[in-house]
Design a protein around this motif. Sequence first.
Motif, PDB file in Angstrom:
ATOM      1  N   GLU A  40       0.818  -1.215   0.000  1.00 36.24           N
ATOM      2  CA  GLU A  40       0.000   0.000   0.000  1.00 36.24           C
ATOM      3  C   GLU A  40       0.855   1.270   0.000  1.00 36.24           C
ATOM      4  O   GLU A  40       0.536   2.250  -0.686  1.00 36.24           O
ATOM      5  CB  GLU A  40      -0.917   0.013   1.222  1.00 36.24           C
ATOM      6  N   TYR A  41       1.961   1.257   0.734  1.00 35.61           N
ATOM      7  CA  TYR A  41       2.760   2.468   0.889  1.00 35.61           C
ATOM      8  C   TYR A  41       3.720   2.691  -0.278  1.00 35.61           C
ATOM      9  O   TYR A  41       4.445   3.685  -0.310  1.00 35.61           O
ATOM     10  CB  TYR A  41       3.463   2.444   2.249  1.00 35.61           C
ATOM     11  N   GLN A  42       3.707   1.782  -1.234  1.00 34.80           N
ATOM     12  CA  GLN A  42       4.307   2.015  -2.545  1.00 34.80           C
ATOM     13  C   GLN A  42       3.230   2.491  -3.525  1.00 34.80           C
ATOM     14  O   GLN A  42       3.432   3.434  -4.286  1.00 34.80           O
ATOM     15  CB  GLN A  42       4.968   0.735  -3.074  1.00 34.80           C
ATOM     16  N   PHE A  43       2.076   1.845  -3.458  1.00 31.17           N
ATOM     17  CA  PHE A  43       0.982   2.208  -4.361  1.00 31.17           C
ATOM     18  C   PHE A  43       0.480   3.624  -4.095  1.00 31.17           C
ATOM     19  O   PHE A  43      -0.077   4.276  -4.985  1.00 31.17           O
ATOM     20  CB  PHE A  43      -0.183   1.227  -4.222  1.00 31.17           C
ATOM     21  N   GLN A 160      10.670  -1.764  13.845  1.00 30.32           N
ATOM     22  CA  GLN A 160      10.116  -0.543  14.391  1.00 30.32           C
ATOM     23  C   GLN A 160       8.747  -0.790  15.023  1.00 30.32           C
ATOM     24  O   GLN A 160       8.058  -1.761  14.697  1.00 30.32           O
ATOM     25  CB  GLN A 160      10.005   0.532  13.298  1.00 30.32           C
ATOM     26  N   TYR A 161       8.354   0.108  15.890  1.00 29.56           N
ATOM     27  CA  TYR A 161       7.062   0.001  16.585  1.00 29.56           C
ATOM     28  C   TYR A 161       5.910   0.090  15.585  1.00 29.56           C
ATOM     29  O   TYR A 161       5.910   0.927  14.673  1.00 29.56           O
ATOM     30  CB  TYR A 161       6.937   1.125  17.615  1.00 29.56           C
ATOM     31  N   ILE A 162       4.921  -0.785  15.747  1.00 30.79           N
ATOM     32  CA  ILE A 162       3.697  -0.685  14.954  1.00 30.79           C
ATOM     33  C   ILE A 162       2.525  -0.500  15.908  1.00 30.79           C
ATOM     34  O   ILE A 162       2.504  -1.026  17.007  1.00 30.79           O
ATOM     35  CB  ILE A 162       3.477  -1.925  14.054  1.00 30.79           C
ATOM     36  N   THR A 163       1.544   0.270  15.465  1.00 33.36           N
ATOM     37  CA  THR A 163       0.374   0.538  16.291  1.00 33.36           C
ATOM     38  C   THR A 163      -0.560  -0.664  16.312  1.00 33.36           C
ATOM     39  O   THR A 163      -0.464  -1.561  15.453  1.00 33.36           O
ATOM     40  CB  THR A 163      -0.402   1.748  15.749  1.00 33.36           C
ATOM     41  N   GLY A 164      -1.483  -0.672  17.262  1.00 30.41           N
ATOM     42  CA  GLY A 164      -2.478  -1.731  17.324  1.00 30.41           C
ATOM     43  C   GLY A 164      -3.301  -1.839  16.057  1.00 30.41           C
ATOM     44  O   GLY A 164      -3.483  -2.938  15.519  1.00 30.41           O
ATOM     45  N   PHE A 244       9.608  -2.253   3.258  1.00 23.94           N
ATOM     46  CA  PHE A 244       8.636  -1.569   2.395  1.00 23.94           C
ATOM     47  C   PHE A 244       7.687  -0.699   3.208  1.00 23.94           C
ATOM     48  O   PHE A 244       7.041   0.203   2.676  1.00 23.94           O
ATOM     49  CB  PHE A 244       7.826  -2.591   1.581  1.00 23.94           C
ATOM     50  N   TRP A 245       7.587  -0.952   4.511  1.00 22.56           N
ATOM     51  CA  TRP A 245       6.811  -0.069   5.393  1.00 22.56           C
ATOM     52  C   TRP A 245       7.711   0.652   6.396  1.00 22.56           C
ATOM     53  O   TRP A 245       7.598   1.859   6.583  1.00 22.56           O
ATOM     54  CB  TRP A 245       5.739  -0.845   6.176  1.00 22.56           C
ATOM     55  N   GLU A 246       8.643  -0.072   7.016  1.00 21.62           N
ATOM     56  CA  GLU A 246       9.435   0.510   8.095  1.00 21.62           C
ATOM     57  C   GLU A 246      10.290   1.694   7.636  1.00 21.62           C
ATOM     58  O   GLU A 246      10.500   2.648   8.385  1.00 21.62           O
ATOM     59  CB  GLU A 246      10.316  -0.570   8.729  1.00 21.62           C
ATOM     60  N   HIS A 248       9.719   3.242   4.382  1.00 22.61           N
ATOM     61  CA  HIS A 248       9.099   3.284   3.053  1.00 22.61           C
ATOM     62  C   HIS A 248       9.537   4.479   2.210  1.00 22.61           C
ATOM     63  O   HIS A 248       9.575   4.381   0.979  1.00 22.61           O
ATOM     64  CB  HIS A 248       7.566   3.205   3.134  1.00 22.61           C
ATOM     65  N   ASP A 249       9.894   5.592   2.817  1.00 20.25           N
ATOM     66  CA  ASP A 249      10.384   6.720   2.023  1.00 20.25           C
ATOM     67  C   ASP A 249      11.688   6.357   1.325  1.00 20.25           C
ATOM     68  O   ASP A 249      11.861   6.597   0.129  1.00 20.25           O
ATOM     69  CB  ASP A 249      10.588   7.958   2.908  1.00 20.25           C
ATOM     70  N   LYS A 250      12.602   5.772   2.080  1.00 19.30           N
ATOM     71  CA  LYS A 250      13.876   5.330   1.504  1.00 19.30           C
ATOM     72  C   LYS A 250      13.642   4.232   0.475  1.00 19.30           C
ATOM     73  O   LYS A 250      14.249   4.238  -0.609  1.00 19.30           O
ATOM     74  CB  LYS A 250      14.802   4.834   2.615  1.00 19.30           C
ATOM     75  N   PHE A 251      12.762   3.304   0.800  1.00 18.88           N
ATOM     76  CA  PHE A 251      12.441   2.187  -0.085  1.00 18.88           C
ATOM     77  C   PHE A 251      11.906   2.701  -1.425  1.00 18.88           C
ATOM     78  O   PHE A 251      12.370   2.302  -2.497  1.00 18.88           O
ATOM     79  CB  PHE A 251      11.400   1.299   0.600  1.00 18.88           C
ATOM     80  N   ASN A 252      10.941   3.609  -1.352  1.00 15.16           N
ATOM     81  CA  ASN A 252      10.319   4.127  -2.572  1.00 15.16           C
ATOM     82  C   ASN A 252      11.328   4.904  -3.413  1.00 15.16           C
ATOM     83  O   ASN A 252      11.350   4.788  -4.651  1.00 15.16           O
ATOM     84  CB  ASN A 252       9.130   5.022  -2.228  1.00 15.16           C
TER      85      ASN A 252
END
Length: 259
Positions: A40-43, A160-164, A244-246, A248-252
């Motif tokens: 999703e965070y690439q799309f 990294q921390y992920i929310t509930g 891809f999420w942790e 994602h800015d660098k990844f993208n």
Amino acid sequence: MGYFVTVETGVNLYVEDINPKGSKTIVFLHGWPLNHKQFEYQFDILPARGYRCVGIDWRGFGKSDKPIDGYNYNRLADDIRTIVGALQLENFTLVGHSTGGAIAIRYMSRYKGYGVGKLVLVDAAAPTGFTTETAKQLLKETLHDRPKMIQGVTDQFFFQYITGPFSEWFFQMGLEAAGWSTASVIELLRDETLETDLTKINTPTLLIHGIHDKVIPFAQAKELHQKIKNSQLVPFQYSGHGPFWEEHDKFNQLLIQFS
């Protein structure tokens, strides 16, 4: 745009095709036991930068049909080849995460990288996947308490921390798979290796791997780097199994620069 592609009689795979008129194409292969929505965070970003993003749910996962068989690298690679042909894709970047990376490697060796201009392997489950001990535990939980198993995978996935709410979203993605396909891919990751495939890859390859990965150790990325010609390895310092999420800015940005 979402649609289905028939890969064999009675088996249709779901394809999410975002910005079909984009100037460059990136095909995404998700990890186990997830689906295309993990990207999703690439799309969210890449189509607005002019990219066509094609997300494929492999058989047994996400919105795709869930046959009882076909969960081996050859068949899964064959499915990708059928979709590449149906969409008439050429000179695209193939991105595979975890087991999706393993499928991408088999596709490259089995079909000589047909249509692929660049290859990106993200925390790839290669050249090996699960140890016998890990597979035994995951199989036991899958066949007796699959939600518990998926929650356990989610809990160790990220550095990294992920929310509930994020954890719940990720968890629900795993539940969209069938139990039998989830179990079959555990067996695949236990029994099949990709050692002989690696030397057959000649396409420029970017290796992305979180140094804190508890699912596929970073050492395996180093091995891929040694064995895949024309490859570069970029460690992600603040990621586990999900860069891809942790990050994602660098990844993208890396995908944009490399594709």
